[in-house]
Design a protein around this motif. Structure first.
Motif, PDB file in Angstrom:
ATOM      1  N   LEU A  90       0.455   7.262  -6.239  1.00 56.20           N
ATOM      2  CA  LEU A  90      -0.742   8.235  -6.359  1.00 56.20           C
ATOM      3  C   LEU A  90      -0.215   9.593  -6.012  1.00 56.20           C
ATOM      4  O   LEU A  90      -0.607  10.733  -6.608  1.00 56.20           O
ATOM      5  N   ASN A  91       0.519   9.659  -4.868  1.00 61.60           N
ATOM      6  CA  ASN A  91       1.089  11.033  -4.392  1.00 61.60           C
ATOM      7  C   ASN A  91       1.897  11.749  -5.602  1.00 61.60           C
ATOM      8  O   ASN A  91       1.780  12.914  -5.807  1.00 61.60           O
ATOM      9  N   THR A 115       1.897   1.945  -3.503  1.00 63.45           N
ATOM     10  CA  THR A 115       0.787   2.388  -4.354  1.00 63.45           C
ATOM     11  C   THR A 115       0.171   3.794  -3.803  1.00 63.45           C
ATOM     12  O   THR A 115       0.130   4.714  -4.661  1.00 63.45           O
ATOM     13  N   ALA A 116       0.442   4.268  -2.466  1.00 64.06           N
ATOM     14  CA  ALA A 116       0.369   5.712  -2.149  1.00 64.06           C
ATOM     15  C   ALA A 116       1.296   6.553  -2.623  1.00 64.06           C
ATOM     16  O   ALA A 116       1.103   7.817  -2.823  1.00 64.06           O
ATOM     17  N   TYR A 117       2.712   6.097  -2.772  1.00 59.84           N
ATOM     18  CA  TYR A 117       3.412   6.886  -3.133  1.00 59.84           C
ATOM     19  C   TYR A 117       3.472   7.349  -4.693  1.00 59.84           C
ATOM     20  O   TYR A 117       3.477   8.496  -5.051  1.00 59.84           O
ATOM     21  N   GLU A 176       0.931  -1.071  -0.001  1.00 63.01           N
ATOM     22  CA  GLU A 176       0.011   0.154  -0.148  1.00 63.01           C
ATOM     23  C   GLU A 176       0.952   1.411  -0.051  1.00 63.01           C
ATOM     24  O   GLU A 176       0.501   2.216  -0.488  1.00 63.01           O
TER      25      GLU A 176
END
Length: 65
Positions: free
Chosen positions: A58-59, A54-56, A51
């Motif tokens: 998206l950021n 994935t967050a990186y 996750e």
């Protein structure tokens, strides 16, 4: 016939992060040092939660808009 990609493991190794982000080993460790990518250790091995990768991504996508 399914073309879906298999799910990522929960805890990624450095080579798996390299492949997912298509970056070098040194860049992965630079992201760890700069705290842009959180990681944890199991023994001497460094791991990254799927996750977090994935967050990186998206950021980074949002910052580049």
């Amino acid at each position: 016939m399914s073309t879906a990609t298999p799910p990522l493991p929960q805890a990624l190794t450095v080579p798996e992060v390299m492949a997912a982000l298509r970056i070098s080993r040194s860049t992965v460790y630079d992201l760890f040092r700069s705290r842009q990518l959180d990681s944890f250790k199991i023994g001497r091995s460094r791991r990254v939660a799927a996750e977090v990768v994935t967050a990186y991504m998206l950021n980074q996508t949002e910052e580049n808009r």
